[in-house]
Design a protein around this motif. Structure first.
Motif, PDB file in Angstrom:
ATOM      1  N   THR A   1       0.822  -1.209   0.000  1.00  0.00           N
ATOM      2  CA  THR A   1       0.000   0.000   0.000  1.00  0.00           C
ATOM      3  C   THR A   1       0.856   1.259   0.000  1.00  0.00           C
ATOM      4  N   GLU A   2       1.887   1.260   0.846  1.00  0.00           N
ATOM      5  CA  GLU A   2       2.707   2.458   1.039  1.00  0.00           C
ATOM      6  C   GLU A   2       3.799   2.623  -0.021  1.00  0.00           C
ATOM      7  N   TYR A   3       4.159   1.511  -0.700  1.00  0.00           N
ATOM      8  CA  TYR A   3       5.305   1.559  -1.609  1.00  0.00           C
ATOM      9  C   TYR A   3       4.925   1.072  -3.015  1.00  0.00           C
ATOM     10  N   LYS A   4       3.644   1.093  -3.341  1.00  0.00           N
ATOM     11  CA  LYS A   4       3.202   0.501  -4.613  1.00  0.00           C
ATOM     12  C   LYS A   4       3.880   1.126  -5.827  1.00  0.00           C
ATOM     13  N   ASP A   5       4.140   2.435  -5.796  1.00  0.00           N
ATOM     14  CA  ASP A   5       4.785   3.091  -6.938  1.00  0.00           C
ATOM     15  C   ASP A   5       6.259   2.704  -7.053  1.00  0.00           C
ATOM     16  N   GLY A   6       6.849   2.251  -5.968  1.00  0.00           N
ATOM     17  CA  GLY A   6       8.259   1.904  -5.968  1.00  0.00           C
ATOM     18  C   GLY A   6       8.590   0.676  -6.795  1.00  0.00           C
ATOM     19  N   PHE A   7       7.580  -0.158  -7.068  1.00  0.00           N
ATOM     20  CA  PHE A   7       7.797  -1.376  -7.858  1.00  0.00           C
ATOM     21  C   PHE A   7       7.504  -1.169  -9.346  1.00  0.00           C
ATOM     22  N   ASN A   8       6.909  -0.033  -9.693  1.00  0.00           N
ATOM     23  CA  ASN A   8       6.430   0.157 -11.074  1.00  0.00           C
ATOM     24  C   ASN A   8       7.534   0.111 -12.119  1.00  0.00           C
ATOM     25  N   SER A   9       8.701   0.658 -11.808  1.00  0.00           N
ATOM     26  CA  SER A   9       9.771   0.753 -12.798  1.00  0.00           C
ATOM     27  C   SER A   9      10.729  -0.440 -12.779  1.00  0.00           C
ATOM     28  N   ILE A  10      10.392  -1.462 -12.007  1.00  0.00           N
ATOM     29  CA  ILE A  10      11.275  -2.626 -11.865  1.00  0.00           C
ATOM     30  C   ILE A  10      10.857  -3.723 -12.842  1.00  0.00           C
ATOM     31  N   GLY A  11      11.825  -4.190 -13.641  1.00  0.00           N
ATOM     32  CA  GLY A  11      11.529  -5.284 -14.568  1.00  0.00           C
ATOM     33  C   GLY A  11      11.768  -6.644 -13.957  1.00  0.00           C
ATOM     34  N   SER A  12      12.772  -6.737 -13.083  1.00  0.00           N
ATOM     35  CA  SER A  12      13.077  -8.002 -12.417  1.00  0.00           C
ATOM     36  C   SER A  12      13.451  -7.728 -10.969  1.00  0.00           C
ATOM     37  N   LEU A  13      13.104  -8.678 -10.100  1.00  0.00           N
ATOM     38  CA  LEU A  13      13.277  -8.462  -8.663  1.00  0.00           C
ATOM     39  C   LEU A  13      13.678  -9.769  -7.995  1.00  0.00           C
ATOM     40  N   VAL A  14      14.698  -9.702  -7.145  1.00  0.00           N
ATOM     41  CA  VAL A  14      15.106 -10.847  -6.338  1.00  0.00           C
ATOM     42  C   VAL A  14      14.771 -10.566  -4.882  1.00  0.00           C
ATOM     43  N   ASP A  15      14.053 -11.486  -4.253  1.00  0.00           N
ATOM     44  CA  ASP A  15      13.778 -11.383  -2.832  1.00  0.00           C
ATOM     45  C   ASP A  15      14.833 -12.205  -2.099  1.00  0.00           C
ATOM     46  N   VAL A  16      15.770 -11.531  -1.469  1.00  0.00           N
ATOM     47  CA  VAL A  16      16.871 -12.200  -0.770  1.00  0.00           C
ATOM     48  C   VAL A  16      16.405 -12.627   0.619  1.00  0.00           C
ATOM     49  N   GLY A  17      16.564 -13.910   0.922  1.00  0.00           N
ATOM     50  CA  GLY A  17      16.071 -14.434   2.192  1.00  0.00           C
ATOM     51  C   GLY A  17      14.558 -14.466   2.198  1.00  0.00           C
TER      52      GLY A  17
END
Length: 355
Positions: free
Chosen positions: A182-198
């Motif tokens: 909810t608070e960071y939804k715009d922060g993911f918009n420009s990301i094409g690939s994402l790794v969740d570490v741990g």
């Protein structure tokens, strides 16, 4: 004489404070008892307040539950406002009802703290707390002193503990991710690939790509962790060691991982994060606690306790102030950062490899 009369109330107040701290563990044990007996589930299933006998009749037990024991547990939980208590006008019986607090103790609810209550009150997790003074005197790791190995090695060798731990991490992820998305939804918009570490069993990154389906998602954790992870649409599970290498992506997401480790360990992790992202456009999204002396919101006491939890359970882990985060990021090659406060226990820290 007058001076004694002035001092006595102050001493009495101090004594009362110590008594409360001395027996603070009892509240946690009563909470564990309620979870194990599924008291919140029983009351909630009725939709209305119920009697002690009604609760007792639905407790899974090979014999008839001890009503006086149950009454004393309920009295404590009512005093802590976990359940409500209503006396019938004629005095014939007492009814116990749900609260907004007890809803967090429902086993099958989408958002529940039951797995955390189970994990943190498990004897495996409680025994390291008895080693804190030993750690102060001679250094070392409390969990290792209690069990002969670090928590991560213990989990790798103990499937039961591994499941308890993963279930607890999954439940907190569900709770925190709702706020983060909810608070960071715009922060993911420009990301094409994402790794969740741990990323554990992948619950978190699955939530992210459900709302941002354009993202190519990788859940990265230790081999024994991802081996127990369910198949999740759009998520690739990759096993490995974050101290050695991290899969490449546009951005790295790392939630409640860095607080598990010492500064030296965190710098290794963050340097590997830096190697995994584009040097100019990449970023690391950290979800972790930022300690503040003046913060008096709902979660401040919990943040302070988490620092002791890290001391008891992790390999040199700790909660950090903004000053400490800034130094850690600088040492790892991230000269620029931004802290985003959210209505939750952690904050979001964006870290960039360039100014």
């Amino acid at each position: 004489m007058e001076r004694n009369e002035e001092i006595m109330p102050i001493l009495e107040k101090g004594q009362a404070a110590i008594w409360q701290l001395l027996f603070a563990f009892a509240d946690s044990m009563a909470l564990k008892c309620a979870v194990e007996l599924r008291i919140a589930d029983i009351i909630h299933s009725h939709g209305v307040p119920v009697t002690l006998n009604q609760i007792a009749s639905e407790i899974d037990s090979p014999t008839s539950p001890d009503i006086p024991y149950l009454a004393r547990i309920m009295r404590s939980l009512v005093h802590k406002k976990i359940f409500t208590e209503h006396h019938l006008p004629d005095g014939s019986d007492t009814l116990y009802g749900s609260t907004e607090t007890s809803r967090w103790l429902l086993h099958d609810a989408e958002l529940s703290l039951v797995p955390m209550v189970i994990m943190e009150n498990n004897p495996w997790q409680l025994s390291p707390w008895h080693c804190l003074s030993q750690c102060v005197k001679e250094g070392g790791i409390a969990f290792q002193k209690a069990h002969g190995c670090e928590m991560w090695d213990f989990a790798a060798k103990n499937p039961e503990f591994n499941k308890i731990f993963n279930d607890a991490m999954t439940c907190t992820t569900k709770i925190m991710m709702g706020v983060v998305l909810t608070e960071y939804k715009d922060g993911f918009n420009s990301i094409g690939s994402l790794v969740d570490v741990g990323g554990g069993t992948g619950e978190m990154i699955a939530k992210i790509i459900k709302s941002h389906q354009h993202i190519k998602a990788i859940n990265f954790d230790l081999p024994h962790v991802v081996a127990a992870a369910p198949l999740r649409q759009g998520v690739s599970h990759v096993g490995g060691n974050m101290f050695e290498a991290i899969p490449s992506a546009d951005a790295i997401f790392i939630k409640c991982v860095l607080h598990d480790w010492s500064d030296e360990h965190c710098i290794k992790i963050l340097k590997n994060c830096k190697k995994a992202i584009p040097p100019k456009s990449g970023k690391v999204i950290i979800v972790d606690i930022v300690l503040e002396k003046e913060n008096d919101d709902l979660y401040q006491d919990t943040r302070m306790v988490f620092d002791l939890v890290m001391m008891a359970h992790t390999t040199g882990g700790k909660e950090r102030t903004e000053v400490e985060w800034k130094q850690l990021l600088m040492d790892a090659g991230f000269p620029r950062y931004k802290i985003i406060k959210i209505p939750s226990i952690p904050s979001i820290i964006e870290a960039y490899p360039v100014m």
